[in-house]
Design an enzyme around this catalytic site. Structure first.
Site, PDB file in Angstrom:
ATOM      1  N   HIS A 133       3.816  -0.667  -3.851  1.00 51.94           N
ATOM      2  CA  HIS A 133       2.299  -0.066  -4.072  1.00 51.94           C
ATOM      3  C   HIS A 133       1.344   0.599  -3.088  1.00 51.94           C
ATOM      4  CE1 HIS A 133      -0.883   0.837  -6.765  1.00 51.94           C
ATOM      5  NE2 HIS A 133      -1.089  -0.323  -7.266  1.00 51.94           N
ATOM      6  N   CYS A 134       1.853   0.368  -1.658  1.00 51.91           N
ATOM      7  CA  CYS A 134       1.109   0.379  -0.569  1.00 51.91           C
ATOM      8  C   CYS A 134       1.532   1.725   0.155  1.00 51.91           C
ATOM      9  CB  CYS A 134       0.511  -0.834   0.314  1.00 51.91           C
ATOM     10  SG  CYS A 134      -0.191  -2.161  -0.869  1.00 51.91           S
ATOM     11  N   ILE A 135       2.289   1.413   1.028  1.00 49.55           N
ATOM     12  CA  ILE A 135       2.783   2.159   2.044  1.00 49.55           C
ATOM     13  C   ILE A 135       2.951   3.515   1.633  1.00 49.55           C
ATOM     14  CG2 ILE A 135       4.178   2.492   4.318  1.00 49.55           C
ATOM     15  CD1 ILE A 135       2.632  -0.152   4.085  1.00 49.55           C
ATOM     16  N   ASP A 158      -1.063   4.758  -0.095  1.00 49.97           N
ATOM     17  CA  ASP A 158      -2.443   4.725   0.523  1.00 49.97           C
ATOM     18  C   ASP A 158      -2.616   5.538   1.685  1.00 49.97           C
ATOM     19  OD1 ASP A 158      -2.475   2.551  -1.146  1.00 49.97           O
ATOM     20  OD2 ASP A 158      -2.199   0.960   0.225  1.00 49.97           O
TER      21      ASP A 158
END
Ligand SMILES: NC(=O)c1ccc[n+]([C@@H]2O[C@H](COP(=O)([O-])OP(=O)(O)OC[C@H]3O[C@@H](n4cnc5c(N)ncnc54)[C@H](O)[C@@H]3O)[C@@H](O)[C@H]2O)c1
Length: 433
Positions: free
Chosen positions: A270-272, A275
């Site tokens: 969900h991040c790298i 974001d």
């Protein structure tokens, strides 16, 4: 505000956590375990019902933790946002995805801010935890909350504190990972630091919410850029007949100034993968191009195609075409030993294999049936026949040599096969990708 500080100090403050997902549920549990009364809010009644029954829907959070919190009488979940009024501190843990053109989608934050505004009362502290670009807390969230007529800093406090979880990690927990907090004013920073300090081992206050927002992005951009670097080097070294994995093992013996990153089939989670683009989008508004972010994104998103290219070559070496081949992809999770398949490159690999005419299947102990994702809906179930096997995720279950008894060809994007204890058993042909 004195009353708020006193309630935090005595742990009699009621804590509300909006969004009971991968971030919100463990956060709620940590505050409950520290002695606070916690209300978890979510739009999804299934999550609320599961919590109310004392069950966990996230594999890495044991059901016994949820059951203990609920039976302590200090943790409850609800879809009734009017209960936000009962909370002294409110944390926002809702999704911050990307839109179809990789643009930030802050609509979940805005919707949540409106839900809070409808129930805002003097003396409350609001903390945004969702990853976002700098300025979101201080302008967008503040703007929505101030439409109530209540003034930030005077009537309510507002801060940002990023979630830094690494799913599957055993040596750090939500409680022990240092917690960065930055308010939109010094009192907000102080209140947020007091709140998190009452439940977590270490708090790191910074001068402003914008610094806290930026620090989270720096952490993720750092990973994205370094992963892109080793992915690019992998392709270059491959052409030189040098094994990038062996190169990294050697380089990491340097006791200072080097940190290992590993290549793979592409970014997931969900991040790298998401974001960094929050910052590049915002940078453009200020007349700057975030070139490292864009370049890293370009290299990393090309990796699934690289893996499929290697499958094609490897089949070709055996006189076979990709069209008509049966290819099994090992792993849907975006990384080893977790039940999280969000943004997993395995989906793209499966789609590319199918576009090339292969019959693709997957096997993953964490996913008996693939879910529909943001971009991909592969709609497959595990099946056990194949001309080639692609290692996309290095789950422990895939280290069993017996699995490969009848396998001729493995295209390995994780260097997993080097760790399978074949002993004297027959090995398949392995092509690193
Ligand atoms: N998962 C991670 O490891 C991780 C790590 C660091 C940061 N983050 C960030 O934390 C944030 C949340 O991520 P997550 O992984 O927990 O997402 P998630 O999808 O697991 O959970 C979000 C939850 O919010 C709920 N929700 C959505 N809109 C809502 C609303 N208006 N009101 C109430 N509930 C609402 C959803 O139903 C869902 O249960 C994101 O900004 C993400 O980038 C995630």
């Amino acid at each position: 505000m004195r009353e708020l500080f006193e309630k935090i100090r005595s742990r009699t403050a009621t804590v509300g956590v909006i969004g009971q997902g991968y971030v919100g549920l463990p956060l709620a549990l940590v505050f409950c375990e520290a002695g606070f009364a916690v209300t978890g809010f979510d739009l999804d009644p299934k999550k609320v019902d599961a919590i109310s029954r004392g069950e966990s829907y996230i594999k890495r959070i044991g059901p016994e933790r949820v059951a203990a919190a609920v039976s302590s009488g200090r943790f409850r979940a609800t879809t009734d946002f009017a209960r936000l009024r009962d909370c002294d501190a409110i944390m926002i843990c809702v999704p911050t995805p990307l839109g179809p053109h990789r643009e930030p989608d802050n609509s979940f934050i805005h919707a949540t801010a409106r839900q809070i505004a409808a129930n805002l009362r003097p003396g409350q502290l609001v903390v945004l935890e969702s990853t976002t670009y700098p300025g979101t807390t201080d302008t967008e969230v503040r703007g929505i909350l101030e439409q109530t007529g209540l003034r930030c800093s005077e009537d309510f406090l507002l801060a940002f504190s990023p979630e830094r979880e690494d799913p599957g990690r055993k040596d750090f927990t939500t409680k022990s990972i240092p917690k960065i907090v930055g308010g939109v004013d010094p009192t907000s920073t102080e209140a947020a630091a007091a709140l998190y300090g009452a439940a977590m081992d270490r708090v790191v206050p910074v001068s402003h919410a914008r610094v806290a927002e930026s620090s989270k992005l720096l952490e993720n951009i750092f990973r994205s850029v370094n992963i892109a670097l080793v992915n690019e080097l992998k392709v270059i070294f491959e052409r030189m007949d040098i094994d990038v994995w062996e190169v990294i093992e050697a380089a990491k013996t340097k006791p200072f100034g080097f940190m290992p990153f590993y290549p793979g089939p592409g970014l997931g989670g969900h991040c790298i993968p998401l974001d960094p683009f929050y910052l590049s989008w915002k940078a453009a508004e200020h007349g700057h191009w975030a070139r490292f972010i864009e370049l890293a994104g370009e290299i990393n998103t090309r990796m699934p195609a690289h893996v499929v290219g290697k499958v094609m070559q490897a089949l070709n070496d055996e006189g076979k075409a990709l069209r008509g081949a049966r290819v099994l992809v090992l792993g849907l999770s975006y990384k080893a030993n977790i039940d999280d398949d969000r943004e997993s490159p395995s989906y793209e690999i499966i789609e590319l294999l199918e576009e090339g005419g292969a019959e693709a299947a997957y096997c993953d102990p964490f996913f008996p049936k693939a879910r529909k994702g943001r971009k991909h809906d592969v709609g497959l179930e595990s099946i056990p026949h194949y001309d080639a096997v692609v290692v996309s995720t290095a789950h422990d279950q895939f280290r069993d040599p017996a699995l490969y008894r009848d396998v001729r060809l493995v295209v390995d994007a994780r260097n997993l096969m080097a760790q399978v204890p074949f002993g004297g058993a027959r090995r398949p042909r392995v092509v690193k990708a």
